[in-house]
Design a protein around this motif. Structure first.
Motif, PDB file in Angstrom:
ATOM      1  N   MET A 139      22.911  36.041  44.145  1.00  0.00           N
ATOM      2  CA  MET A 139      22.540  37.254  43.423  1.00  0.00           C
ATOM      3  C   MET A 139      21.949  38.294  44.370  1.00  0.00           C
ATOM      4  O   MET A 139      22.363  39.460  44.389  1.00  0.00           O
ATOM      5  N   TRP A 140      20.983  37.867  45.170  1.00  0.00           N
ATOM      6  CA  TRP A 140      20.361  38.794  46.108  1.00  0.00           C
ATOM      7  C   TRP A 140      21.330  39.204  47.212  1.00  0.00           C
ATOM      8  O   TRP A 140      21.289  40.334  47.699  1.00  0.00           O
ATOM      9  N   GLY A 141      22.210  38.287  47.610  1.00  0.00           N
ATOM     10  CA  GLY A 141      23.174  38.631  48.646  1.00  0.00           C
ATOM     11  C   GLY A 141      24.094  39.758  48.229  1.00  0.00           C
ATOM     12  O   GLY A 141      24.380  40.681  49.011  1.00  0.00           O
ATOM     13  N   PHE A 142      24.558  39.743  46.988  1.00  0.00           N
ATOM     14  CA  PHE A 142      25.421  40.824  46.507  1.00  0.00           C
ATOM     15  C   PHE A 142      24.621  42.102  46.253  1.00  0.00           C
ATOM     16  O   PHE A 142      25.165  43.203  46.371  1.00  0.00           O
ATOM     17  N   MET A 143      23.347  41.961  45.916  1.00  0.00           N
ATOM     18  CA  MET A 143      22.511  43.155  45.791  1.00  0.00           C
ATOM     19  C   MET A 143      22.280  43.816  47.145  1.00  0.00           C
ATOM     20  O   MET A 143      22.170  45.047  47.247  1.00  0.00           O
ATOM     21  N   TYR A 144      22.233  43.007  48.200  1.00  0.00           N
ATOM     22  CA  TYR A 144      22.025  43.540  49.540  1.00  0.00           C
ATOM     23  C   TYR A 144      23.259  44.250  50.097  1.00  0.00           C
ATOM     24  O   TYR A 144      23.170  44.970  51.094  1.00  0.00           O
ATOM     25  N   GLY A 145      24.413  44.030  49.524  1.00  0.00           N
ATOM     26  CA  GLY A 145      25.659  44.550  50.087  1.00  0.00           C
ATOM     27  C   GLY A 145      25.679  46.066  50.168  1.00  0.00           C
ATOM     28  O   GLY A 145      25.329  46.759  49.209  1.00  0.00           O
ATOM     29  N   THR A 146      26.082  46.585  51.307  1.00  0.00           N
ATOM     30  CA  THR A 146      26.157  48.041  51.500  1.00  0.00           C
ATOM     31  C   THR A 146      27.493  48.617  51.043  1.00  0.00           C
ATOM     32  O   THR A 146      27.620  49.833  50.891  1.00  0.00           O
ATOM     33  N   ARG A 147      28.489  47.769  50.787  1.00  0.00           N
ATOM     34  CA  ARG A 147      29.792  48.258  50.357  1.00  0.00           C
ATOM     35  C   ARG A 147      30.068  47.972  48.888  1.00  0.00           C
ATOM     36  O   ARG A 147      30.856  48.669  48.262  1.00  0.00           O
ATOM     37  N   TYR A 148      29.430  46.961  48.337  1.00  0.00           N
ATOM     38  CA  TYR A 148      29.747  46.558  46.974  1.00  0.00           C
ATOM     39  C   TYR A 148      28.506  46.283  46.143  1.00  0.00           C
ATOM     40  O   TYR A 148      28.615  46.073  44.942  1.00  0.00           O
ATOM     41  N   GLY A 149      27.312  46.263  46.736  1.00  0.00           N
ATOM     42  CA  GLY A 149      26.107  45.868  46.039  1.00  0.00           C
ATOM     43  C   GLY A 149      25.210  47.032  45.684  1.00  0.00           C
ATOM     44  O   GLY A 149      25.602  48.213  45.714  1.00  0.00           O
ATOM     45  N   LEU A 150      23.975  46.686  45.326  1.00  0.00           N
ATOM     46  CA  LEU A 150      23.007  47.678  44.896  1.00  0.00           C
ATOM     47  C   LEU A 150      22.693  48.674  46.002  1.00  0.00           C
ATOM     48  O   LEU A 150      22.583  49.882  45.748  1.00  0.00           O
ATOM     49  N   VAL A 151      22.555  48.194  47.227  1.00  0.00           N
ATOM     50  CA  VAL A 151      22.254  49.102  48.341  1.00  0.00           C
ATOM     51  C   VAL A 151      23.392  50.099  48.528  1.00  0.00           C
ATOM     52  O   VAL A 151      23.164  51.301  48.720  1.00  0.00           O
TER      53      VAL A 151
END
Length: 308
Positions: A139-151
């Motif tokens: 969950m946090w890994g996908f939130m960290y994503g700069t291309r597909y996540g929250l970031v």
């Protein structure tokens, strides 16, 4: 003339065979026997087998041969292993105080009785601990994503460029954030349970003396839960040295930042399952276990000395 006889207790007993000792009762062993059996099967036997494996080495030429302590000498000179040890050491020096500090503040706030909706707040803080580590890391890994996540979504929405949490410079801090989110509630529960058993007479005496909340915390609450603080610290240290799930899962998302030797446990896993070096992997695991045991024991002694 009547002769008086000495009482029966004073008469000398006739010589005979020595009194046999009563047989020891095996009832206690009957109670602890199942635990001892399970403990031997799941802990002592694997440990003994790991020690056995660490004394051998499998080579292409010659097969498996006995090498004694050569694997341990190699582990002590292994730069990849010690880089991982230093990395998890830095991790626990920064992450553990932050996590335990937040957990202690939450426990004190709930125990103070001045927090509105404390039951709901307590469950909310504890809830992340119920989330499996694999799910939390994904969950946090996908939130960290700069291309597909929250970031990445924030960057696109506001036209900014936030730092990449999965970069080589920030990935350790990102892992620390995940671990803190997971285990704050667990440690909070330990501290809160310890605070609930503090005698109320101490609070009443402090109130009579005119002590404020800060004085009550420093003079009553913190000394009373010192044992819980030591236990939580030891558990956190052991958990930091065993760091595996978070870097192993995030490695798929950030292969350039997290290598297969990022932590000692990840290095051991990579040696055994990817490198087919089970003997050396067992050696690294034993050395890491000894380091963890020594550090935890030193912390325990220091905590006990302060509490004396």
């Amino acid at each position: 003339m009547t002769t008086l006889q000495p009482p029966a207790a004073a008469r000398p007993r006739p010589a005979g065979p020595p009194v046999r000792r009563a047989r020891r009762s095996w009832t206690g062993w009957g109670f602890i026997g199942p635990f001892v059996l399970v403990f031997a099967l799941v802990f002592l036997a694997p440990l003994a087998y790991s020690v056995y494996l660490s004394l051998f080495r499998t080579q292409l030429i010659g097969g498996t041969t006995f090498v004694g302590l050569d694997n341990y000498q190699q582990a002590l000179q292994d730069g990849q292993f010690w880089d991982g040890v230093v990395r998890v050491g830095l991790f626990l020096l920064i992450q553990v105080p932050i996590m335990l500090g937040i957990a202690l503040l939450v426990a004190l706030a709930i125990d103070s009785g001045r927090l509105y909706g404390k039951d709901f707040f307590r469950i909310t803080v504890f809830l992340p601990y119920a989330v499996p580590a694999v799910v939390a890391t994904l969950m946090w890994g996908f939130m960290y994503g700069t291309r597909y996540g929250l970031v990445g979504d924030v960057n696109d929405a506001f036209g900014v460029k936030l730092p990449d949490p999965l970069s080589a410079d920030l990935v350790l801090a990102s892992i620390g954030n995940i671990v803190t989110w997971e285990f704050v509630g667990y440690n909070m529960l330990i501290f809160f349970a310890a605070l609930r058993v503090v005698p109320h007479s101490l609070y009443e005496a402090a109130e009579i003396d005119g002590a404020g909340q800060w004085r009550v915390i420093t003079a009553i609450k913190l000394p009373a839960i010192r044992g819980a603080l030591v236990i939580a610290t030891i558990f956190s240290i052991i958990g930091s040295f065993q760091l595996f799930n978070e870097p192993a899962i995030l490695q798929k998302l950030a292969p350039n930042a997290i290598t297969t030797d990022y932590t000692p446990n990840f290095y051991t896993y990579s040696l055994s399952f990817a490198g087919q070096q089970q003997n050396y992997s067992a050696t690294v695991a034993i050395v890491m276990g000894m380091i963890t045991m020594i550090v935890a024991y030193v912390v325990q002694l220091r905590g006990m000395r302060k509490g004396a």
